[in-house]
Design an enzyme around this catalytic site. Structure first.
Site, PDB file in Angstrom:
ATOM      1  N   TYR A  43       0.820  -1.218   0.000  1.00 54.32           N
ATOM      2  CA  TYR A  43       0.000   0.000   0.000  1.00 54.32           C
ATOM      3  C   TYR A  43       0.856   1.272   0.000  1.00 54.32           C
ATOM      4  O   TYR A  43       0.436   2.311   0.514  1.00 54.32           O
ATOM      5  CB  TYR A  43      -0.927   0.005   1.222  1.00 54.32           C
ATOM      6  CG  TYR A  43      -2.181  -0.839   1.069  1.00 54.32           C
ATOM      7  CD1 TYR A  43      -3.003  -0.729  -0.052  1.00 54.32           C
ATOM      8  CD2 TYR A  43      -2.580  -1.725   2.074  1.00 54.32           C
ATOM      9  CE1 TYR A  43      -4.170  -1.487  -0.181  1.00 54.32           C
ATOM     10  CE2 TYR A  43      -3.747  -2.486   1.949  1.00 54.32           C
ATOM     11  CZ  TYR A  43      -4.532  -2.356   0.815  1.00 54.32           C
ATOM     12  OH  TYR A  43      -5.689  -3.093   0.685  1.00 54.32           O
ATOM     13  N   PHE A  51      -5.897   7.461   6.946  1.00 51.43           N
ATOM     14  CA  PHE A  51      -6.363   6.131   7.354  1.00 51.43           C
ATOM     15  C   PHE A  51      -5.283   5.060   7.255  1.00 51.43           C
ATOM     16  O   PHE A  51      -5.513   3.905   7.593  1.00 51.43           O
ATOM     17  CB  PHE A  51      -7.595   5.720   6.523  1.00 51.43           C
ATOM     18  CG  PHE A  51      -7.377   5.692   5.036  1.00 51.43           C
ATOM     19  CD1 PHE A  51      -6.774   4.603   4.410  1.00 51.43           C
ATOM     20  CD2 PHE A  51      -7.779   6.760   4.237  1.00 51.43           C
ATOM     21  CE1 PHE A  51      -6.567   4.577   3.043  1.00 51.43           C
ATOM     22  CE2 PHE A  51      -7.580   6.737   2.851  1.00 51.43           C
ATOM     23  CZ  PHE A  51      -6.971   5.640   2.258  1.00 51.43           C
ATOM     24  N   ARG A  79     -11.900  -5.824 -10.835  1.00 51.20           N
ATOM     25  CA  ARG A  79     -12.270  -4.629 -10.056  1.00 51.20           C
ATOM     26  C   ARG A  79     -13.792  -4.426 -10.087  1.00 51.20           C
ATOM     27  O   ARG A  79     -14.396  -4.067  -9.083  1.00 51.20           O
ATOM     28  CB  ARG A  79     -11.569  -3.388 -10.618  1.00 51.20           C
ATOM     29  CG  ARG A  79     -10.087  -3.343 -10.365  1.00 51.20           C
ATOM     30  CD  ARG A  79      -9.712  -2.977  -8.955  1.00 51.20           C
ATOM     31  NE  ARG A  79     -10.090  -1.630  -8.569  1.00 51.20           N
ATOM     32  CZ  ARG A  79      -9.722  -1.057  -7.429  1.00 51.20           C
ATOM     33  NH1 ARG A  79      -8.963  -1.706  -6.562  1.00 51.20           N
ATOM     34  NH2 ARG A  79     -10.115   0.162  -7.116  1.00 51.20           N
ATOM     35  N   THR A  85     -14.712   0.982  -3.798  1.00 52.92           N
ATOM     36  CA  THR A  85     -13.919   0.893  -2.562  1.00 52.92           C
ATOM     37  C   THR A  85     -14.800   1.015  -1.320  1.00 52.92           C
ATOM     38  O   THR A  85     -14.651   0.244  -0.366  1.00 52.92           O
ATOM     39  CB  THR A  85     -12.839   2.005  -2.557  1.00 52.92           C
ATOM     40  OG1 THR A  85     -12.016   1.825  -3.713  1.00 52.92           O
ATOM     41  CG2 THR A  85     -11.994   1.960  -1.302  1.00 52.92           C
ATOM     42  N   ARG A  96     -18.205  -6.554  -2.634  1.00 54.32           N
ATOM     43  CA  ARG A  96     -18.345  -5.592  -1.533  1.00 54.32           C
ATOM     44  C   ARG A  96     -19.802  -5.158  -1.368  1.00 54.32           C
ATOM     45  O   ARG A  96     -20.274  -4.960  -0.246  1.00 54.32           O
ATOM     46  CB  ARG A  96     -17.446  -4.385  -1.804  1.00 54.32           C
ATOM     47  CG  ARG A  96     -15.958  -4.687  -1.617  1.00 54.32           C
ATOM     48  CD  ARG A  96     -15.106  -3.618  -2.248  1.00 54.32           C
ATOM     49  NE  ARG A  96     -13.681  -3.759  -1.923  1.00 54.32           N
ATOM     50  CZ  ARG A  96     -12.719  -3.096  -2.546  1.00 54.32           C
ATOM     51  NH1 ARG A  96     -13.024  -2.246  -3.529  1.00 54.32           N
ATOM     52  NH2 ARG A  96     -11.456  -3.260  -2.205  1.00 54.32           N
ATOM     53  N   HIS A 109      -9.325  -7.190  -1.745  1.00 56.73           N
ATOM     54  CA  HIS A 109      -8.432  -6.297  -2.493  1.00 56.73           C
ATOM     55  C   HIS A 109      -8.314  -6.810  -3.914  1.00 56.73           C
ATOM     56  O   HIS A 109      -8.299  -8.020  -4.137  1.00 56.73           O
ATOM     57  CB  HIS A 109      -7.033  -6.276  -1.859  1.00 56.73           C
ATOM     58  CG  HIS A 109      -5.996  -5.683  -2.763  1.00 56.73           C
ATOM     59  ND1 HIS A 109      -5.842  -4.325  -2.918  1.00 56.73           N
ATOM     60  CD2 HIS A 109      -5.117  -6.269  -3.618  1.00 56.73           C
ATOM     61  CE1 HIS A 109      -4.884  -4.100  -3.817  1.00 56.73           C
ATOM     62  NE2 HIS A 109      -4.422  -5.265  -4.251  1.00 56.73           N
TER      63      HIS A 109
HETATM   64  P1  DAT Z   1      -9.231  -0.222  -3.311  1.00 55.98           P
HETATM   65  O1  DAT Z   1      -9.088  -1.239  -2.212  1.00 55.98           O
HETATM   66  O2  DAT Z   1     -10.636  -0.200  -3.854  1.00 55.98           O
HETATM   67  O3  DAT Z   1      -8.195  -0.366  -4.388  1.00 55.98           O
HETATM   68  P2  DAT Z   1      -7.671   2.051  -2.361  1.00 55.98           P
HETATM   69  O4  DAT Z   1      -6.518   1.427  -3.035  1.00 55.98           O
HETATM   70  O5  DAT Z   1      -7.971   3.485  -2.668  1.00 55.98           O
HETATM   71  O6  DAT Z   1      -9.013   1.216  -2.647  1.00 55.98           O
HETATM   72  O7  DAT Z   1      -7.527   1.949  -0.792  1.00 55.98           O
HETATM   73  C1  DAT Z   1      -7.018   0.766  -0.217  1.00 55.98           C
HETATM   74  C2  DAT Z   1      -7.817   0.427   1.004  1.00 55.98           C
HETATM   75  O8  DAT Z   1      -7.694   1.463   1.964  1.00 55.98           O
HETATM   76  C3  DAT Z   1      -9.329   0.299   0.751  1.00 55.98           C
HETATM   77  O9  DAT Z   1      -9.697  -0.959   0.248  1.00 55.98           O
HETATM   78  C4  DAT Z   1      -9.863   0.548   2.117  1.00 55.98           C
HETATM   79  C5  DAT Z   1      -8.910   1.590   2.688  1.00 55.98           C
HETATM   80  N1  DAT Z   1      -9.462   2.935   2.470  1.00 55.98           N
HETATM   81  C6  DAT Z   1      -9.517   3.622   1.310  1.00 55.98           C
HETATM   82  N2  DAT Z   1     -10.087   4.821   1.469  1.00 55.98           N
HETATM   83  C7  DAT Z   1     -10.408   4.902   2.788  1.00 55.98           C
HETATM   84  C8  DAT Z   1     -11.008   5.890   3.612  1.00 55.98           C
HETATM   85  N3  DAT Z   1     -11.428   7.043   3.088  1.00 55.98           N
HETATM   86  N4  DAT Z   1     -11.172   5.613   4.917  1.00 55.98           N
HETATM   87  C9  DAT Z   1     -10.768   4.431   5.438  1.00 55.98           C
HETATM   88  N5  DAT Z   1     -10.163   3.454   4.728  1.00 55.98           N
HETATM   89  C10 DAT Z   1      -9.994   3.690   3.433  1.00 55.98           C
HETATM   90 MG    MG Z   2      -6.181  -0.064  -4.365  1.00 51.41          MG
END
Ligand code: DAT
Ligand code: MG
Length: 142
Positions: A43, A51, A79, A85, A96, A109
């Site tokens: 990540y 977060f 996806r 998300t 989800r 994920h």
């Molecule tokens: P995704 O998992 O859909 O690829 P991401 O890569 O933007 O989404 O974020 C990774 C993870 O982080 C996501 O599955 C959950 C957490 N996350 C994202 N945005 C968030 C937020 N606004 N508050 C809390 N957790 C969050």
């Molecule tokens: Mg992501």
């Protein structure tokens, strides 16, 4: 990947089933207890987000189940199958949208680009993936 909440809630089979039934081929799978460093690599692009610490704690709260699926437009279709998300905006019919409510407990994920998928496969499966043919391939692809 089934995240710790997806594993704990017994959704590994459901996630695999959805991808299998869609026609994707499973070419790697395993349970893992990733280190903090491993998750920070995974990540890395979210390091500055407020977060982020909570995300890492959550991702270390239990085992994750990692999978690599191969098939037509696997990243984009995968996806779409996961859903948005934030589960509150995920469409019903998505993983989800059917099984989660909170963005910080969104159970799965999926890589968001082919480039990131390649990076993530290397990170989670340094031992590599398996190549084989599905006998039903001609029934899935024209
Ligand atoms: P995704 O998992 O859909 O690829 P991401 O890569 O933007 O989404 O974020 C990774 C993870 O982080 C996501 O599955 C959950 C957490 N996350 C994202 N945005 C968030 C937020 N606004 N508050 C809390 N957790 C969050
Ligand atoms: Mg992501």
């Amino acid at each position: 990947m089934a995240k710790p909440d997806g594993v704990d809630r017994g959704l590994i089979g459901e996630i695999i089933t959805r991808f299998e039934k869609r026609g994707f081929k499973l070419i790697a799978a395993k349970l893992a207890l990733p280190t903090k460093q491993h998750l920070e690599d995974h990540y890395g692009d979210l390091k500055e987000k407020p977060f982020f610490p909570g995300l890492i704690t959550y991702m270390q709260s239990g085992p994750v189940f990692c999978m690599v699926f191969e098939g037509l437009d696997a990243v984009k279709t995968g996806r779409a199958m996961l859903g948005a998300t934030n589960p509150l905006t995920s469409q019903p019919g998505t993983i989800r949208g059917d099984y989660a409510l909170a963005v910080g407990r969104n159970i799965c994920h999926g890589s968001d680009s082919v480039e990131n998928a390649e990076k993530e496969i290397k990170l989670w499966f340094p031992e590599g993936t398996l190549q084989y043919k599905l006998t039903q391939a001609s029934m899935i692809y024209e």
